[in-house]
Design an enzyme around this catalytic site. Structure first.
Site: not given
Ligand SMILES: Cc1ncc(COP(=O)(O)O)c(C=O)c1O
Length: 388
Positions: A339-342, A378
């Site tokens: 996903s784009c989440d850190s 996502n």
């Protein structure tokens, strides 16, 4: 045709010694013959059967209830039902599974100390008659929605040495517990016992003995107050091997049984509600490498499953064993999800031979609290569970 990494995964040296050869063979055979897209979770039914045959056998008068939350996949629950375990549920969704599989109500309990009123109503109408509580508010709810039913109080016990502590959210100290048991009786409920949970993935055997000694004092007090308790529910907590060896279930149970026999003139009915220990080490999470990057002196490895779609426990202290079928030199990696989440970082300390994009990355002992926590954040799908 087999891909290169599956061939390499089949080399003798690739199988961690705590994974049975028969499990490894089944996994490799599946990978070689199936067109299933990763990520997915393979569950070795044979391992589940062995765990079911092991748990509860060294404690007198023990009854085992599978904590459905650990993995509520219908085929997993069907298997466990066919193997004869009882069930611990907490919600309408879990009750629905029981209904679908026609599990009789006497085989179901609910140890969630705070239940929604609607769940209580549904469970009672199904015939469930054993509920936990740890507050006056819960007693009030149960007495109006489940009048006359059997109840047990959740005692707070030490969770030190457990990877997933549960003690802060639930449980009361003995003085409050006795008050609540008496209050439950006054409100028309039938107090039958005491429960505790030593924390999930409990690696400290003394948590169980400390908890039982706490129960003994409370049990005696309850008897003096005229309450006739007959059930001690010792919760879950039995650990599985993720990386390092853990104390084995027979050793834990032999100790529990010794302490119980020494301290109870008459052995109560013992309820055990394992989740992780039933299904955890039967699961091999199959993912694929989708990217690599070098950022400063860090090597990042990206796979198609992450914190949001199956590996949530990795951010709470669970450290998995990973395997790739690569002969390249080992490197230190930061392993991250898709996903784009850190926030989606699975492990910051992984030593693995360098794989190529498209290679499989296997995550071992991943059967519990993985798919049950997964979301479609996502747009990444919840991985399928497949019994092998
Ligand atoms: C009430 C209750 N019982 C049983 C379990 C299962 O515990 P474990 O998976 O550690 O065996 C849990 C886990 O959260 C729980 O909350």
């Amino acid at each position: 045709m087999q891909s290169r990494d599956i061939y390499d995964l089949g080399r003798n040296s690739m199988r961690p010694s705590f994974i049975k050869q028969s499990t490894w063979d089944k996994v490799l055979n599946f990978l070689a013959t199936s067109k299933e897209m990763t990520p997915f979770l393979l569950i070795d039914s044979e391992v589940v059967k062995e765990k079911v045959e092991l748990i509860g056998k060294r404690i007198e008068k023990a009854k085992v209830f599978y904590a459905v939350k650990a993995h509520p996949d219908i085929e997993v629950v069907r298997l466990i039902n066919n193997l004869g375990l009882n069930f611990e549920i907490a919600s309408e969704g879990e009750l629905k599974l029981m209904r679908m599989l026609n599990v009789s109500a006497e085989r179901i309990i609910s140890s969630n100390p705070v239940k929604s009123p609607h769940f209580i109503q549904e469970a009672v109408s199904y015939g469930v008659n054993l509920f936990a509580f740890d507050s006056a508010t819960e007693v009030d709810k149960l007495s109006s929605l489940a009048s006359g039913c059997n109840v047990y109080v959740r005692l707070s016990v030490p969770n030190e040495g457990s990877d997933w502590p549960l003690s802060k959210k639930f449980g009361v100290e003995p003085d409050a517990a006795i008050e609540l048991l008496l209050y439950a009786r006054d409100k028309g409920l039938n107090p039958v016992g005491i429960t505790f949970h030593v924390g999930s993935q409990c690696k400290n055997i003394y948590n169980w003995s400390t908890a039982i000694y706490k129960v003994v004092a409370l049990w005696e007090k309850a008897q003096k107050e005229g309450l006739k308790l007959r059930i001690l529910n010792i919760g879950g907590g039995y650990p599985i091997r993720y990386t390092k060896e853990v104390i084995d279930i027979p050793a834990i149970e032999e100790m529990i049984n010794r302490v119980l026999k020494k301290n109870f003139p008459e052995m109560p009915e013992i309820h055990i509600e394992p989740g992780r220990a039933v299904i955890g080490d039967a699961g091999i999470f199959v993912t694929s490498v989708i990217g690599k990057a070098t950022r400063g002196d860090e090597n990042w490895l990206y796979i198609d499953a992450g914190v949001f779609n199956g590996l949530m426990e990795s951010i709470g202290g669970i450290k998995y064993t990973y395997v790739v079928g690569s002969r390249a030199a080992k490197k230190r990696w930061i392993l991250a999800g898709p996903s784009c989440d850190s926030f989606d970082v699975i492990d910051r300390e992984v030593l693995l031979p360098e794989p190529v994009v498209g290679d499989h990355l296997l995550i071992l002992s991943a059967g519990a609290y993985t798919i049950s926590y997964a979301s479609e954040f996502n747009g990444f799908p919840i991985p399928k569970t497949i019994l092998i």
